[in-house]
Design a protein around this motif. Structure first.
Motif, PDB file in Angstrom:
ATOM      1  N   ILE A   2      47.061  51.160  15.237  1.00  0.00           N
ATOM      2  CA  ILE A   2      48.296  51.030  16.020  1.00  0.00           C
ATOM      3  C   ILE A   2      49.083  52.326  15.893  1.00  0.00           C
ATOM      4  O   ILE A   2      49.276  52.847  14.795  1.00  0.00           O
ATOM      5  N   GLU A   9      46.243  56.401  24.056  1.00  0.00           N
ATOM      6  CA  GLU A   9      45.423  55.224  24.365  1.00  0.00           C
ATOM      7  C   GLU A   9      44.009  55.624  24.768  1.00  0.00           C
ATOM      8  O   GLU A   9      43.050  54.904  24.496  1.00  0.00           O
ATOM      9  N   THR A  12      45.846  51.705  19.859  1.00  0.00           N
ATOM     10  CA  THR A  12      46.756  50.740  20.481  1.00  0.00           C
ATOM     11  C   THR A  12      48.176  51.283  20.363  1.00  0.00           C
ATOM     12  O   THR A  12      48.667  51.497  19.250  1.00  0.00           O
TER      13      THR A  12
END
Length: 267
Positions: A49, A66, A71
């Motif tokens: 993330i 991305e 993410t």
């Protein structure tokens, strides 16, 4: 050594501060990177993330990151501020972004596509020209009022001012008459620009599928439909129409405490 599971990036123009943490929140690294180093470094990290504050450049960086398999989570800056510890600096900001993104109830900002940002620029350019037109009309009204020519507010009364400037029988100084013509020419140019942008917006509203569907509802025209498609997040994230109304700000502002609801003005 634990593997990084979340990276917080404090965005800037040239130098970015990164804060990497593992799943239990322990610090893995703190790094300062330049623009040209950022994507190369992120390509070497395991898929995780990546959190950033939602700002002007965040969407562009988010799309590029991305593509590397990460993410991306964008957070409103007002949600990050409570997690900043003591002094505010780039290191503390990057750590606060990670802390905020780790909260299970955190609300994130949807990543915008290039097409959405292009349409947003179309809206803001039109709004800027309308503001400049209003400013120019008000300036012309003010200058002519000093010479006894008074007209009500509003663009609809501009013709009255134009007719007065063109009327040679009215005793306006020649310099005032010539400068007023400059104002009128500027206003006409802005009218042409706004009309051209209106046509572009109507054409864009016909191309966007969501905007076409929105126009089937009573009272929703091409500009409103295109604004919803451009600025609103994915409508699937709203459970009901009332939630969308709350996102728009069509709800009273709350200042409730102790079980006593206090509702203020519409936000």
């Amino acid at each position: 050594m634990s593997e990084v599971s979340i990276i917080g990036i404090d965005l800037a123009k040239r130098v970015f501060q990164l804060h990497g943490a593992c799943a239990n929140g322990a610090v893995i690294f703190r790094k300062k990177l330049t623009r040209v180093q950022l994507l190369a470094f992120m390509s070497q990290q395991p898929e995780c993330i990546v959190a950033m504050e939602a700002c002007a450049t965040a969407h562009c960086w988010g799309r590029e990151i991305e593509k590397l398999g990460h993410t991306v989570r964008l957070i409103a800056p007002s949600y990050v501020n409570p997690f900043v510890k003591r002094q505010k600096n780039d290191v503390a900001d990057a750590e606060a972004i990670v802390e905020a993104a780790s909260r299970p109830t955190m609300r994130f900002v949807a990543l915008k596509s290039e097409a959405q940002q292009a349409r947003a620029m179309l809206f803001r350019t039109r709004q800027m020209f309308i503001g400049q037109r209003t400013q120019t009309i008000n300036a012309l009204r003010g200058h002519l009022a000093e010479h006894g020519v008074v007209a009500p507010k509003g663009a609809i009364h501009l013709k009255r001012l134009a007719d007065t400037v063109a009327d040679e029988t009215i005793g306006l100084p020649e310099d005032v008459r010539e400068l007023a013509q400059v104002y009128l020419a500027q206003i006409e140019g802005l009218n042409v620009q706004v009309a051209a942008l209106d046509q572009r917006m109507k054409g864009a509203a016909k191309e966007a599928e969501a905007a076409r569907r929105a126009q089937t509802m009573p009272g929703v025209g091409p500009i409103t439909a295109l604004a919803i498609e451009t600025f609103a997040p994915d409508l699937n994230c709203f459970r009901r129409g009332r939630d969308f109304a709350a996102w728009l700000g069509l709800v009273p502002k709350q200042s409730s405490t102790g079980g006593k609801p206090r509702l203020g003005k519409t936000s």
